[in-house]
Enzyme design. Structure first.
Site, PDB file in Angstrom:
ATOM      1  N   ARG A  37      31.686 -18.408  43.053  1.00 19.23           N
ATOM      2  CA  ARG A  37      31.665 -18.784  44.457  1.00 19.23           C
ATOM      3  C   ARG A  37      30.364 -18.249  45.083  1.00 19.23           C
ATOM      4  O   ARG A  37      29.967 -17.106  44.821  1.00 19.23           O
ATOM      5  CB  ARG A  37      32.865 -18.192  45.216  1.00 19.23           C
ATOM      6  CG  ARG A  37      34.177 -18.930  44.988  1.00 19.23           C
ATOM      7  CD  ARG A  37      34.154 -20.348  45.548  1.00 19.23           C
ATOM      8  NE  ARG A  37      35.421 -21.055  45.384  1.00 19.23           N
ATOM      9  CZ  ARG A  37      35.735 -21.836  44.348  1.00 19.23           C
ATOM     10  NH1 ARG A  37      34.863 -22.027  43.371  1.00 19.23           N
ATOM     11  NH2 ARG A  37      36.898 -22.451  44.305  1.00 19.23           N
ATOM     12  N   GLU A  75      27.392 -23.841  51.336  1.00 22.55           N
ATOM     13  CA  GLU A  75      27.552 -24.926  50.387  1.00 22.55           C
ATOM     14  C   GLU A  75      27.971 -26.179  51.148  1.00 22.55           C
ATOM     15  O   GLU A  75      28.956 -26.104  51.885  1.00 22.55           O
ATOM     16  CB  GLU A  75      28.628 -24.544  49.366  1.00 22.55           C
ATOM     17  CG  GLU A  75      28.473 -25.270  48.067  1.00 22.55           C
ATOM     18  CD  GLU A  75      29.350 -24.679  46.970  1.00 22.55           C
ATOM     19  OE1 GLU A  75      30.357 -25.323  46.662  1.00 22.55           O
ATOM     20  OE2 GLU A  75      29.039 -23.595  46.446  1.00 22.55           O
ATOM     21  N   HIS A 104      27.683 -27.466  42.475  1.00 23.49           N
ATOM     22  CA  HIS A 104      29.077 -27.079  42.197  1.00 23.49           C
ATOM     23  C   HIS A 104      29.719 -28.077  41.230  1.00 23.49           C
ATOM     24  O   HIS A 104      30.720 -28.734  41.562  1.00 23.49           O
ATOM     25  CB  HIS A 104      29.882 -26.953  43.498  1.00 23.49           C
ATOM     26  CG  HIS A 104      31.067 -26.038  43.370  1.00 23.49           C
ATOM     27  ND1 HIS A 104      31.538 -25.266  44.408  1.00 23.49           N
ATOM     28  CD2 HIS A 104      31.881 -25.772  42.311  1.00 23.49           C
ATOM     29  CE1 HIS A 104      32.603 -24.586  43.996  1.00 23.49           C
ATOM     30  NE2 HIS A 104      32.828 -24.876  42.720  1.00 23.49           N
TER      31      HIS A 104
HETATM   32  C1  DGY Z   1      37.513 -24.497  41.310  1.00 24.86           C
HETATM   33  O1  DGY Z   1      38.403 -25.282  40.971  1.00 24.86           O
HETATM   34  O2  DGY Z   1      37.758 -23.532  42.039  1.00 24.86           O
HETATM   35  C2  DGY Z   1      36.153 -24.732  40.781  1.00 24.86           C
HETATM   36  O3  DGY Z   1      35.187 -24.040  41.490  1.00 24.86           O
HETATM   37  C3  DGY Z   1      35.854 -26.221  40.736  1.00 24.86           C
HETATM   38  O4  DGY Z   1      34.717 -26.446  39.969  1.00 24.86           O
END
Ligand code: DGY
Length: 327
Positions: free
Chosen positions: A240, A269, A288
């Site tokens: 993250r 983001e 992402h």
């Molecule tokens: C999630 O599912 O949390 C991931 O970051 C998606 O790629």
């Protein structure tokens, strides 16, 4: 509106062949794809909604949950649930669904892809070839660093962190890691060593982040952390964005406190195109895409729908992020 069927608010369109039939049991109101969270076209139906189907970049705050007296389930098409006020859901008895497991291997693959691309400078090399700067076989051109015999520090040896460790151990890297609890079996399996965060930051050639975003991990990699890293260190973040202080990272990359970074996630983001990080050739950014394979995304949608369906029926979610609501 056909209120013989439970009302579901869906923040984003999903392909018909992923969700088509599974949504037939509900009256579904879809939000505007380009907006994040519950946009005004959805908020006005909160008082009648029994389910919300959302994505990882849709904030679901307490103030929305409190306006939804019939809401039984918030189903996130993601493993991370940091976009949802989990405490508020638990307080209000709303089940939160997520999609663990299915994206472990894909996200680990992407992490390794980023790491290799950064350490072998693939974006620069590719761009130079494309731009006609490949004039000869240059003995000192586009030099990267070896992965074999390097020290890879994994922060958070959960499912994805372990899958990354397995892959990188196969490349001949030595794995060290931090984790909340001791993991003697994984240490053995990966021939890895559990260390404290300080030691990991000071000794790793590559640092991979695999912790969830929580109050404790927000800005974990800040100015002080960068100062502890080797000037040759490479940071990879596919977890993250908010785990890293973006301003401190930009400075560390510009001023050479670390060698390079590979980021599949950023804060904010999406990272706006004008952001200074894009101007640095020692920073590779992808949008992402850790779970972005046809198979994974389709399975994530399927699980999200299974969670939604269980929540609306009032049965235990197959993958519940706040199981305390059942006790
Ligand atoms: C999630 O599912 O949390 C991931 O970051 C998606 O790629």
């Amino acid at each position: 509106m056909n209120l013989n069927k439970p009302l579901v608010l869906m923040t984003h369109e999903l392909p018909e062949d992923w969700v088509g039939e599974l949504l037939e049991d509900y009256h579904v109101i879809k939000g505007i794809n380009e907006e994040r969270g519950l946009d005004s076209s959805l908020i006005k139906y909160l008082d009648k909604a029994e389910g919300i189907l959302c994505l990882l970049d849709d904030p679901i705050p307490a103030e929305h949950l409190e306006r939804a007296p019939k809401l039984k389930v918030v189903s996130n098409m993601a493993v991370g649930v940091d976009n949802i006020d989990l405490a508020a859901c638990s307080r209000l008895g709303i089940a939160v669904g997520h999609t663990p497991g299915v994206l472990t291997e894909g996200t680990a693959d992407l992490t390794v892809a980023l790491l290799l691309a950064v350490c072998r400078r693939l974006p620069t090399a590719s761009e130079d070839a494309r731009q006609g700067r490949w004039t000869n076989w240059d003995p000192t051109g586009w030099l990267g660093v070896d992965l074999k015999n390097s020290i890879v520090g994994i922060i958070g040896l959960g499912k994805i962190g372990s899958a990354v460790g397995e892959r990188l151990a196969a490349f001949g890297a030595q794995i060290i890691f931090t984790n909340r609890s001791p993991l003697p079996e994984k240490e053995k399996k990966l021939n890895a060593t559990q260390v404290g965060l300080d030691e990991l930051l000071r000794t790793s050639d590559f640092i991979c982040l695999h912790v969830p975003l929580t109050e404790k991990t927000a800005n974990l990699i800040n100015e002080q952390a960068f100062r502890k890293m080797k000037s040759s260190a490479i940071l990879i973040n596919a977890a993250r964005g908010s785990i890293v202080d973006t301003t401190a990272l930009t400075r560390a990359l510009k001023e050479g406190h670390i060698r390079a970074a590979g980021l599949d996630v950023t804060e904010p983001e999406p990272l706006p195109p004008s952001h200074p990080l894009y101007k640095l050739d020692n920073c590779l950014i992808t949008p992402h895409i850790g779970s972005a394979t046809f198979q994974i995304r389709q399975t994530m949608a399927k699980i999200a729908l299974e969670n939604l369906s269980a929540g609306i029926k009032g049965t235990h979610l197959p993958y519940c992020a706040n199981p305390e609501i059942y006790t």
